[in-house]
Motif scaffolding. Sequence first.
Motif, mmCIF file in Angstrom:
data_model
loop_
_atom_site.group_PDB
_atom_site.id
_atom_site.type_symbol
_atom_site.label_atom_id
_atom_site.label_comp_id
_atom_site.label_asym_id
_atom_site.label_seq_id
_atom_site.Cartn_x
_atom_site.Cartn_y
_atom_site.Cartn_z
ATOM 1 N N SER A 1 0.825 -1.201 0.000
ATOM 2 C CA SER A 1 0.000 0.000 0.000
ATOM 3 C C SER A 1 0.861 1.253 0.000
ATOM 4 O O SER A 1 0.607 2.201 -0.764
ATOM 5 C CB SER A 1 -0.926 0.003 1.217
ATOM 6 N N ILE A 2 1.901 1.262 0.821
ATOM 7 C CA ILE A 2 2.785 2.426 0.877
ATOM 8 C C ILE A 2 3.527 2.606 -0.442
ATOM 9 O O ILE A 2 3.617 3.724 -0.980
ATOM 10 C CB ILE A 2 3.780 2.288 2.044
ATOM 11 N N LEU A 3 4.044 1.528 -0.999
ATOM 12 C CA LEU A 3 4.756 1.604 -2.275
ATOM 13 C C LEU A 3 3.851 2.127 -3.379
ATOM 14 O O LEU A 3 4.270 2.927 -4.219
ATOM 15 C CB LEU A 3 5.304 0.224 -2.650
ATOM 16 N N PHE A 4 2.610 1.681 -3.362
ATOM 17 C CA PHE A 4 1.645 2.115 -4.369
ATOM 18 C C PHE A 4 1.351 3.611 -4.215
ATOM 19 O O PHE A 4 1.327 4.355 -5.195
ATOM 20 C CB PHE A 4 0.351 1.294 -4.235
ATOM 21 N N ARG A 5 1.166 4.049 -2.972
ATOM 22 C CA ARG A 5 0.817 5.449 -2.727
ATOM 23 C C ARG A 5 1.994 6.397 -2.971
ATOM 24 O O ARG A 5 1.805 7.566 -3.285
ATOM 25 C CB ARG A 5 0.273 5.611 -1.313
ATOM 26 N N LEU A 6 3.213 5.893 -2.849
ATOM 27 C CA LEU A 6 4.382 6.720 -3.157
ATOM 28 C C LEU A 6 4.455 7.076 -4.636
ATOM 29 O O LEU A 6 5.121 8.045 -5.027
ATOM 30 C CB LEU A 6 5.669 6.005 -2.739
ATOM 31 N N LYS A 7 3.756 6.294 -5.457
ATOM 32 C CA LYS A 7 3.741 6.527 -6.905
ATOM 33 C C LYS A 7 2.420 7.115 -7.377
ATOM 34 O O LYS A 7 2.175 7.224 -8.580
ATOM 35 C CB LYS A 7 4.019 5.214 -7.642
ATOM 36 N N ASP A 8 1.577 7.481 -6.434
ATOM 37 C CA ASP A 8 0.256 8.016 -6.783
ATOM 38 C C ASP A 8 0.399 9.291 -7.614
ATOM 39 O O ASP A 8 1.265 10.130 -7.337
ATOM 40 C CB ASP A 8 -0.538 8.316 -5.511
ATOM 41 N N PRO A 9 -0.434 9.475 -8.647
ATOM 42 C CA PRO A 9 -0.358 10.689 -9.476
ATOM 43 C C PRO A 9 -0.647 11.970 -8.688
ATOM 44 O O PRO A 9 -0.202 13.056 -9.074
ATOM 45 C CB PRO A 9 -1.439 10.462 -10.547
ATOM 46 N N ASN A 10 -1.372 11.825 -7.601
ATOM 47 C CA ASN A 10 -1.727 12.977 -6.783
ATOM 48 C C ASN A 10 -0.565 13.314 -5.835
ATOM 49 O O ASN A 10 -0.228 12.513 -4.955
ATOM 50 C CB ASN A 10 -2.986 12.671 -5.971
ATOM 51 N N PRO A 11 0.065 14.487 -5.980
ATOM 52 C CA PRO A 11 1.205 14.821 -5.118
ATOM 53 C C PRO A 11 0.842 14.887 -3.636
ATOM 54 O O PRO A 11 1.682 14.614 -2.777
ATOM 55 C CB PRO A 11 1.666 16.188 -5.639
ATOM 56 N N HIS A 12 -0.407 15.250 -3.332
ATOM 57 C CA HIS A 12 -0.819 15.303 -1.929
ATOM 58 C C HIS A 12 -0.811 13.912 -1.301
ATOM 59 O O HIS A 12 -0.461 13.755 -0.128
ATOM 60 C CB HIS A 12 -2.210 15.927 -1.814
ATOM 61 N N MET A 13 -1.172 12.912 -2.098
ATOM 62 C CA MET A 13 -1.134 11.534 -1.608
ATOM 63 C C MET A 13 0.299 11.086 -1.385
ATOM 64 O O MET A 13 0.617 10.435 -0.375
ATOM 65 C CB MET A 13 -1.835 10.599 -2.592
ATOM 66 N N ARG A 14 1.195 11.456 -2.302
ATOM 67 C CA ARG A 14 2.602 11.085 -2.150
ATOM 68 C C ARG A 14 3.189 11.760 -0.903
ATOM 69 O O ARG A 14 3.905 11.131 -0.116
ATOM 70 C CB ARG A 14 3.412 11.491 -3.391
ATOM 71 N N GLU A 15 2.866 13.026 -0.717
ATOM 72 C CA GLU A 15 3.388 13.739 0.446
ATOM 73 C C GLU A 15 2.840 13.150 1.748
ATOM 74 O O GLU A 15 3.586 12.974 2.729
ATOM 75 C CB GLU A 15 3.026 15.220 0.362
ATOM 76 N N GLN A 16 1.568 12.837 1.765
ATOM 77 C CA GLN A 16 0.958 12.250 2.960
ATOM 78 C C GLN A 16 1.608 10.916 3.305
ATOM 79 O O GLN A 16 1.854 10.614 4.479
ATOM 80 C CB GLN A 16 -0.543 12.063 2.733
ATOM 81 N N THR A 17 1.894 10.127 2.281
ATOM 82 C CA THR A 17 2.529 8.826 2.502
ATOM 83 C C THR A 17 3.945 9.006 3.040
ATOM 84 O O THR A 17 4.387 8.261 3.933
ATOM 85 C CB THR A 17 2.568 8.020 1.194
ATOM 86 N N LEU A 18 4.653 10.000 2.525
ATOM 87 C CA LEU A 18 5.996 10.292 3.023
ATOM 88 C C LEU A 18 5.951 10.714 4.490
ATOM 89 O O LEU A 18 6.833 10.345 5.279
ATOM 90 C CB LEU A 18 6.645 11.392 2.175
ATOM 91 N N MET A 19 4.934 11.471 4.853
ATOM 92 C CA MET A 19 4.803 11.883 6.250
ATOM 93 C C MET A 19 4.624 10.675 7.162
ATOM 94 O O MET A 19 5.125 10.663 8.297
ATOM 95 C CB MET A 19 3.637 12.850 6.415
ATOM 96 N N GLU A 20 3.935 9.665 6.685
ATOM 97 C CA GLU A 20 3.793 8.438 7.463
ATOM 98 C C GLU A 20 5.167 7.839 7.757
ATOM 99 O O GLU A 20 5.425 7.331 8.858
ATOM 100 C CB GLU A 20 2.927 7.422 6.707
ATOM 101 N N LEU A 21 6.048 7.914 6.755
ATOM 102 C CA LEU A 21 7.392 7.347 6.916
ATOM 103 C C LEU A 21 8.307 8.259 7.729
ATOM 104 O O LEU A 21 9.337 7.798 8.242
ATOM 105 C CB LEU A 21 7.998 7.072 5.540
ATOM 106 N N VAL A 22 7.951 9.526 7.838
ATOM 107 C CA VAL A 22 8.697 10.421 8.728
ATOM 108 C C VAL A 22 8.471 9.996 10.171
ATOM 109 O O VAL A 22 9.399 9.928 10.985
ATOM 110 C CB VAL A 22 8.265 11.893 8.520
ATOM 111 N N PHE A 23 7.224 9.687 10.494
ATOM 112 C CA PHE A 23 6.875 9.331 11.863
ATOM 113 C C PHE A 23 7.093 7.843 12.169
ATOM 114 O O PHE A 23 7.177 7.457 13.338
ATOM 115 C CB PHE A 23 5.417 9.706 12.143
ATOM 116 N N ASP A 24 7.202 7.043 11.119
ATOM 117 C CA ASP A 24 7.441 5.610 11.320
ATOM 118 C C ASP A 24 8.499 5.141 10.313
ATOM 119 O O ASP A 24 8.204 4.387 9.385
ATOM 120 C CB ASP A 24 6.138 4.831 11.136
#
Length: 217
Positions: free
Chosen positions: A4-27
Motif C-alpha cells: 500500500s505504501i509503495l503504491f501510494r508513493l507513486k500516486d499521481p496525486n502529489p498530496h497523496m505522495r506527500e501524505q505517505t511520506l509523512m507516514e514514513l517520517v513518523f514511522d
Amino acid sequence: MSESILFRLKDPNPHMREQTLMELVFDPDVKYLTPLSSMISDKDRDVRRTLMLALGALNHEGALEALLSCLLDDENDVLIAAEHALSKLGHVAEQALWTWTEDEDWMKRKAAVQCLRHFKTSALPVYRLLHDDIWEVRYAAYLLLASRASEPIDILAALLNAFKTEEHGQAKAGIIDALGLMQTPAACDALMGVFLNSQTPDNTEVLAQAIESHGEY
C-alpha cells in the motif's frame, strides 16, 4: 514492505505522495530506502521537501547520495531540509561535504560550504575556500568561518584581511554579514571601523544591519 505504501508513493496525486511520506517520517523503516531515494526528482516541491524529512528520519548512510544531490535543488526549502537531514548523518556526511568542496562544479562547492555550517567542523580547512575563484563560494566560506568564531584561531583577522582584498561587492557584503554573525565586541569594533573608514555608500545598509545585530556591544 507495505504494498500500500509503495503504491501510494507513486500516486499521481502529489498530496497523496506527500501524505505517505509523512507516514514514513513518523514511522521510518530502512526497507524503504531505495524507493525513497528514487523520488528525489519528483516534480512537486512539497513532495521533495517531505522526502528529505523521510530520508533524514532513516538516519542511514545509504541515504547520503540522495541527500547530497538535493543540495542542488532549485527550491530553497528543499535544500534546507536536505541540509538538516545530512546533519543527522554526522561524520560520514561531513567527509562527503569536504570532498564536494574540492569538486570542479562550483555549485557543489557552494552547497557543501553552506551545509557545513550545520556541523561542528574545524575552521582550518575553510581558509583555502576564501580564495575560491567563484565569489558565491567565497561568500559562503566567509559565513562558515564566522560560525567557527569560538575556536582559538584568529578568524576576525582573516575576515578583515579578506575584506581588504575582496573585489566583488556582494562577496564583500558577505564578509560584513560574517562579522555580524560573530557577536563579539571585537567584531563589533571592527564593523564600526569599516563603517567609519568606508569610502563608498555601497555597503552602508549592510553595515548598519550588521552593527545593529550586535545590540549592546
